[in-house]
Design an enzyme around this catalytic site. Sequence first.
Site, PDB file in Angstrom:
ATOM      1  N   GLU A 105       0.830  -1.209   0.000  1.00 18.80           N
ATOM      2  CA  GLU A 105       0.000   0.000   0.000  1.00 18.80           C
ATOM      3  C   GLU A 105       0.864   1.257   0.000  1.00 18.80           C
ATOM      4  OE1 GLU A 105      -2.981  -0.230  -0.783  1.00 18.80           O
ATOM      5  OE2 GLU A 105      -3.062  -2.405  -0.525  1.00 18.80           O
ATOM      6  N   HIS A 112       2.298   7.668  -6.204  1.00 16.96           N
ATOM      7  CA  HIS A 112       1.615   8.962  -6.206  1.00 16.96           C
ATOM      8  C   HIS A 112       2.619  10.102  -6.046  1.00 16.96           C
ATOM      9  CE1 HIS A 112      -1.617  11.768  -4.301  1.00 16.96           C
ATOM     10  NE2 HIS A 112      -1.507  11.973  -5.588  1.00 16.96           N
TER      11      HIS A 112
END
Length: 231
Positions: A105, A112
């Site tokens: 994760e 990003h």
Amino acid sequence: MFYSPYYGFGPGMIFLIPAIILAMYAQMKVKTTFNRYLNIRNMRGYTGAQVARMILDRNGLYDVSVEYTGGFLSDYYDPRSKVVRLSPQVYNGNSIASISVAAHEVGHAIQHGYGYVPLILRNTIAPIASFGSQAVWVLVFLGFLLGIGSLIDIGILFYLAAVIFQIITLPVEFNASSRAIMQLEMNGIITSEEIIYSKKVLNAAALTYVAAMAVSIAQLLRLILLRNRRD
């Protein structure tokens, strides 16, 4: 002649049934693999939350927070809020499975932060894909019911966005797993012996995305065949 997209074997089911079987297998595989390595403590004793924070900090992502969320295997990265949300078993767990999922994760947060293009594309198309996957059945059903082929075509076009979303998801997820393994190794979080176990956990999770893509493509082919059969 009226053909319902909901009932009977129908055209396209020859594509859909194997994809559904693959999806069922993938779900079983990820659960059994996760549960197996959930019982194997990582040698450093880190929890998923600690690993997530450690990797984020070492990549300069101090503005990304790590939060606890409910559910089983409900872990995800929220790019809008810049939050890595981890399920109870991952957040508090110090198993191989826990830190592997946490690192995966965080891999999305790193994507990003570096402007990884496939992730940007996926996030952009996500609202359209979500709408398309819901609207398709309403439009297709009304198209068959009212005998308006253009409604079916519009439904298929909307569903195409969902298929594209699933296709783009594959490189995003595989890349996040690669980043996770690299970070776990580079930061000395797990040993060389444990890397094999982490890869098994992440590979099992990746299979679910492959299966989801297969189901979406098979469903698209089924819809196209149903549309053509109606003509």
